[in-house]
Design a protein around this motif. Sequence first.
Motif, short mmCIF file in Angstrom:
data_model
loop_
_atom_site.label_atom_id
_atom_site.label_comp_id
_atom_site.label_asym_id
_atom_site.label_seq_id
_atom_site.Cartn_x
_atom_site.Cartn_y
_atom_site.Cartn_z
N PRO A 66 72.71 10.80 -65.79
CA PRO A 66 74.32 10.77 -66.78
C PRO A 66 74.02 10.88 -68.07
CG PRO A 66 73.53 8.60 -66.16
CD PRO A 66 72.44 9.37 -65.46
N GLN A 67 75.30 11.23 -68.65
CA GLN A 67 75.41 11.60 -69.95
C GLN A 67 76.26 10.36 -70.46
OE1 GLN A 67 73.54 14.63 -71.83
NE2 GLN A 67 72.64 13.64 -70.07
N PRO A 68 76.69 10.31 -71.87
CA PRO A 68 77.81 9.18 -72.36
C PRO A 68 79.09 9.45 -71.78
CG PRO A 68 76.19 9.98 -74.06
CD PRO A 68 75.66 10.96 -73.01
N GLU A 69 79.44 8.35 -71.76
CA GLU A 69 80.68 8.30 -70.96
C GLU A 69 82.07 9.22 -71.97
OE1 GLU A 69 84.56 5.00 -70.02
OE2 GLU A 69 82.40 4.30 -70.71
N GLY A 70 82.91 9.78 -71.51
CA GLY A 70 83.89 10.65 -71.92
C GLY A 70 83.57 12.07 -72.45
N THR A 71 82.01 12.47 -72.03
CA THR A 71 81.45 13.53 -72.40
C THR A 71 81.24 14.56 -71.33
OG1 THR A 71 79.97 11.79 -73.73
CG2 THR A 71 79.17 14.14 -73.49
N TRP A 72 81.39 15.84 -71.85
CA TRP A 72 81.04 16.83 -70.75
C TRP A 72 79.64 17.49 -71.14
CZ3 TRP A 72 85.52 21.07 -71.19
CH2 TRP A 72 86.37 21.04 -70.06
N SER A 73 79.00 17.68 -69.81
CA SER A 73 77.56 18.23 -70.15
C SER A 73 77.25 19.06 -69.02
CB SER A 73 76.40 17.02 -69.77
OG SER A 73 76.75 16.26 -68.77
N GLN A 74 78.43 20.26 -68.74
CA GLN A 74 78.35 21.06 -67.64
C GLN A 74 77.53 22.18 -68.04
OE1 GLN A 74 80.40 21.19 -70.34
NE2 GLN A 74 82.20 22.17 -70.12
N HIS A 75 76.98 22.71 -69.00
CA HIS A 75 76.26 23.84 -69.45
C HIS A 75 74.59 23.28 -69.89
CE1 HIS A 75 80.26 25.75 -70.41
NE2 HIS A 75 79.79 26.05 -69.23
N ILE A 76 73.68 24.12 -69.19
CA ILE A 76 72.47 23.89 -69.22
C ILE A 76 71.47 25.10 -69.58
CG2 ILE A 76 70.39 23.13 -67.89
CD1 ILE A 76 72.13 21.11 -66.38
N GLN A 77 70.38 24.85 -70.54
CA GLN A 77 69.29 25.99 -70.61
C GLN A 77 68.11 25.61 -70.49
OE1 GLN A 77 70.65 29.38 -72.56
NE2 GLN A 77 71.73 28.66 -70.53
#
Length: 418
Positions: A66-77
């Motif tokens: 998970p990432q912090p609440e309220g945070t988008w993390s849809q992109h990865i490299q």
Amino acid sequence: MAKDMLTPDYARNVRILGHSDQGGRADGIQIMVSGGYAYVGHVFNNGFSVIDVRDAKNPKFVRHIPQPEGTWSQHIQTHGDIMIVNNMCDMLRVETSGAFDPGDYYKGSVADKVDITAGERPYSAGMRIYDISDRANPREIAFFEVPGLGVHRTFWDGGDWVYFSALPPGFSDDIFMIADFKNPEKPEIVSQLWLPGMNTAAGETPHWDQKYRYALHHAIVKGDLAAAAWRDGGMSLIDVSDRHNPRFISHDNPCPPFAGHTHNTLPLPGRGLMFVVEESQADNCEDGIKRNWVYDISVPENPVTIATTLPPDEIDYKSKGGQFGPHNVHENRSEGFQSEELMFVSYQNAGLRVYDISNPFRPEEVAACVPPAPDKLMDYRPNRPVVVDTTDVYVDKAGLIYTTDMNAGLTIMELEGL
């Protein structure tokens, strides 16, 4: 599996090998594959997931981070043993809270919709850096804060520099930024560039119709050339030979009269070409027909469109429900499959499309696969259609094709008959 996810609704010269529901979090946007593991960024379920894909016919969910609440993390490299995960305000949560009308994220300036100058933010803004030397167990080694709305998408294919889009205070929307990445645990911003009219803090005013969204989606960098996709603002070629002082070489924008939202701009330097993908954002093509374009960039100062691909037409996709049109293209990454003739494009409710552009004036669709619709939706927005929504595509060195979906999980395919 609750249903057969290996039998496509339509296929030509492609077969499905395997499928994963990603541990029950079947939504995905960007996918990277490294060392036999896939990393998928989520859009509804927060964070990202790790899937063991060493056996393409039997991919196994490993873990969700998970990432912090309220945070988008849809992109990865990923490259080598390092992974970058974007952190920005979860705009879908903001939208569904009633802060603005559905779909307005893609219309006009985002800075007009979210107060990024407020004190404590209810989200994380920047990049999280992970050590993936143990591919199954990513270990966070740094958080690189970027003030404002956060980082939307990064481009990093190894090396000393990371290129990203972000909305810092004082700008109307996402701009182009470069960070020194020699030490992944301590990135440092070295430069930024924007279209004239975006620097509101400096008194610039937009010269475009405010119904359009001028914002950097991201730039793809090959050598010292960055090709930047500015959504409704078209595309730019940028000289990044001096990373501290990037400069515009040229700019082109077919919107209007065309429907806009340039999403991917893939340089093909060996041929002096560029493949450009626009993003479909609204159901039933209410935002217009989005296209793939072929540009001649052999003279970077004067990029010229020379062709477009024909939309899939074996059924009436416009009326199928959901979004019909391109979204992403496989970006010829150094650790994956590379071709300047075969373009792999995710096409939302029309699945995966593969184009042969060996004749750049007459691109031809040579393969396609439309995976089956999901059993249920991860999308929590009301009244969403239960249809396939293929969002991203990655092709590995062996030629295996990995696609993500907004609701239907990870699908692994291979070309056949070509």
